[in-house]
Enzyme design. Structure first.
Site, PDB file in Angstrom:
ATOM      1  N   GLN A 142     -32.768  -9.568  16.620  1.00 30.36           N
ATOM      2  CA  GLN A 142     -33.916 -10.429  16.877  1.00 30.36           C
ATOM      3  C   GLN A 142     -34.300 -11.192  15.601  1.00 30.36           C
ATOM      4  O   GLN A 142     -34.531 -12.409  15.637  1.00 30.36           O
ATOM      5  CB  GLN A 142     -35.096  -9.561  17.346  1.00 30.36           C
ATOM      6  CG  GLN A 142     -36.363 -10.330  17.638  1.00 30.36           C
ATOM      7  CD  GLN A 142     -36.245 -11.192  18.879  1.00 30.36           C
ATOM      8  OE1 GLN A 142     -35.916 -10.720  19.943  1.00 30.36           O
ATOM      9  NE2 GLN A 142     -36.524 -12.484  18.745  1.00 30.36           N
ATOM     10  N   ASP A 233     -45.895  -9.745  18.775  1.00 31.84           N
ATOM     11  CA  ASP A 233     -45.106  -8.952  19.724  1.00 31.84           C
ATOM     12  C   ASP A 233     -46.100  -8.071  20.493  1.00 31.84           C
ATOM     13  O   ASP A 233     -47.279  -7.968  20.109  1.00 31.84           O
ATOM     14  CB  ASP A 233     -44.073  -8.098  18.947  1.00 31.84           C
ATOM     15  CG  ASP A 233     -43.171  -7.254  19.844  1.00 31.84           C
ATOM     16  OD1 ASP A 233     -43.065  -7.555  21.051  1.00 31.84           O
ATOM     17  OD2 ASP A 233     -42.577  -6.275  19.336  1.00 31.84           O
ATOM     18  N   ARG A 301     -31.087 -16.264  20.140  1.00 34.09           N
ATOM     19  CA  ARG A 301     -30.466 -14.939  20.220  1.00 34.09           C
ATOM     20  C   ARG A 301     -28.968 -15.099  20.498  1.00 34.09           C
ATOM     21  O   ARG A 301     -28.132 -14.395  19.927  1.00 34.09           O
ATOM     22  CB  ARG A 301     -31.108 -14.102  21.347  1.00 34.09           C
ATOM     23  CG  ARG A 301     -32.586 -13.779  21.179  1.00 34.09           C
ATOM     24  CD  ARG A 301     -32.828 -12.853  20.010  1.00 34.09           C
ATOM     25  NE  ARG A 301     -32.044 -11.636  20.085  1.00 34.09           N
ATOM     26  CZ  ARG A 301     -32.358 -10.554  20.815  1.00 34.09           C
ATOM     27  NH1 ARG A 301     -33.503 -10.539  21.509  1.00 34.09           N
ATOM     28  NH2 ARG A 301     -31.590  -9.486  20.829  1.00 34.09           N
TER      29      ARG A 301
END
Ligand code: CP
Ligand code: NVA
Length: 316
Positions: A142, A233, A301
């Site tokens: 990530q 997050d 990604r």
């Protein structure tokens, strides 16, 4: 084209594991981002010639699973989904046996699990590269995509500041470690009691040396003021579902919203690893606003992991 021919820093990664952001040097990390950018732009193409990647995922995943699968296909290889529920892993076959058997079939393993120690055990027994596809400690793939996204927005990474607002979790840890390697100042803002792991903070500061700073603050505006990237997050990660209500109370006032975006550098980008809970850790406005690079980040990604696989598998 073999990955090592145009990217000499990557040659030493052939056959290696990627368990942590610290498994690549600063130079190798920068080279991975360059290769990812070149693959994304179509400036280079790598065919690994029919290699296989096994995915052992003990937790749910959309982005990581699909981006690894597509990355491997673009490299001319294939992916085998070894979901623990349908393999003997779920029945309790020892890691030592599974890792040695799978090493006879596939060329690399990407593993998503809880304990970093279990990942390390796979790496110990496997004779092929093992990749961290998320543990409770780190999410290094990530972080590669995240810094690729920041590099796309600003060109040079050195001297930029990334503010991470939220839980001091696996994603925060890899951002700190990888940021330290890349010369990015990382400011983690979190409530008391939700700081990053002390050992990871110390390791990040060691890596940063005097090139950049890694800081932890306990006030959201102090974290984001003047920053070039604002990142958040979820407050409760996978495995912390029981703590969800308590964490929502503790993180009250920590939503990454338009008011916080207004305190950052005017060119700042908003990032989130996804999946997101709109209205909790991020407002809908921040997520969908003009500063958001969240979907570019998700796309990256694919490119970052394609570069990583090419490096670990060493080209055809
Ligand atoms: N960001 C991320 O790892 O997403 P997934 O859990 O969907 O793989
Ligand atoms: N911190 C989150 C990241 C999900 C991609 C988790 O571990 O659940």
């Amino acid at each position: 084209m073999a990955a090592s021919s145009g990217y000499p820093a990557l040659a030493e990664l052939k056959g290696r594991d990627f368990l942590s952001s610290t498994d690549t040097t600063a130079e190798q990390t920068s080279a991975l981002l360059q290769l990812a950018a070149d693959l994304k732009a179509g400036r280079t193409h790598i065919d690994l010639g029919g290699r296989s990647l096994g995915l052992i995922f003990s937790k749910a995943s959309t982005r990581t699973r699909v981006s690894f699968t597509v990355a491997m296909a673009r490299l001319g290889g294939q992916t085998i989904d070894l979901n623990p529920q349908v393999s003997q892993v779920g029945r309790g076959e020892p890691v030592a046996d599974t890792a040695r058997v799978l090493s006879r079939y596939v060329d690399a393993l990407a593993i998503r699990t809880f304990a970093q120690e279990e990942l390390a055990e796979y790496a110990h027994w496997a004779s092929i590269p093992v990749i961290n596809a998320l543990t409770d400690l780190e999410h290094p793939c990530q972080a590669l995509a995240d810094y690729l996204t920041l590099q796309e927005a600003f060109g040079e990474l050195g001297g930029l500041t990334l503010a991470y607002v939220g839980d001091g979790n696996n994603v925060a840890h890899s951002l700190m470690l990888c940021g330290a390697l890349l010369g990015v100042n990382v400011r983690v803002g979190c409530p008391q009691g939700y700081e990053p792991d002390a050992a990871v903070l110390e390791q990040s500061r060691q890596l940063a040396g005097n090139r950049c700073s890694i800081d932890v603050v306990h006030e959201p505006v102090a974290a984001v003021r003047g920053a070039h990237a604002l990142y958040t997050d979820v407050w409760a990660s996978m495995g912390q579902e029981d703590e969800k209500a308590a964490r929502e109370a503790a993180f009250s006032g920590w939503c990454l919203n338009e008011e916080l975006v207004a305190e950052a550098d005017p060119r700042a980008i908003v990032l989130h690893c996804l999946p997101a809970y709109r209205g909790l850790e991020i407002s809908s406005g921040a997520m969908e606003g003009s500063s958001s690079s969240i979907f570019d980040q998700a796309e990256n990604r694919l490119h970052a992991q394609q570069a990583l696989l090419a490096a670990l598998l060493g080209g055809a």
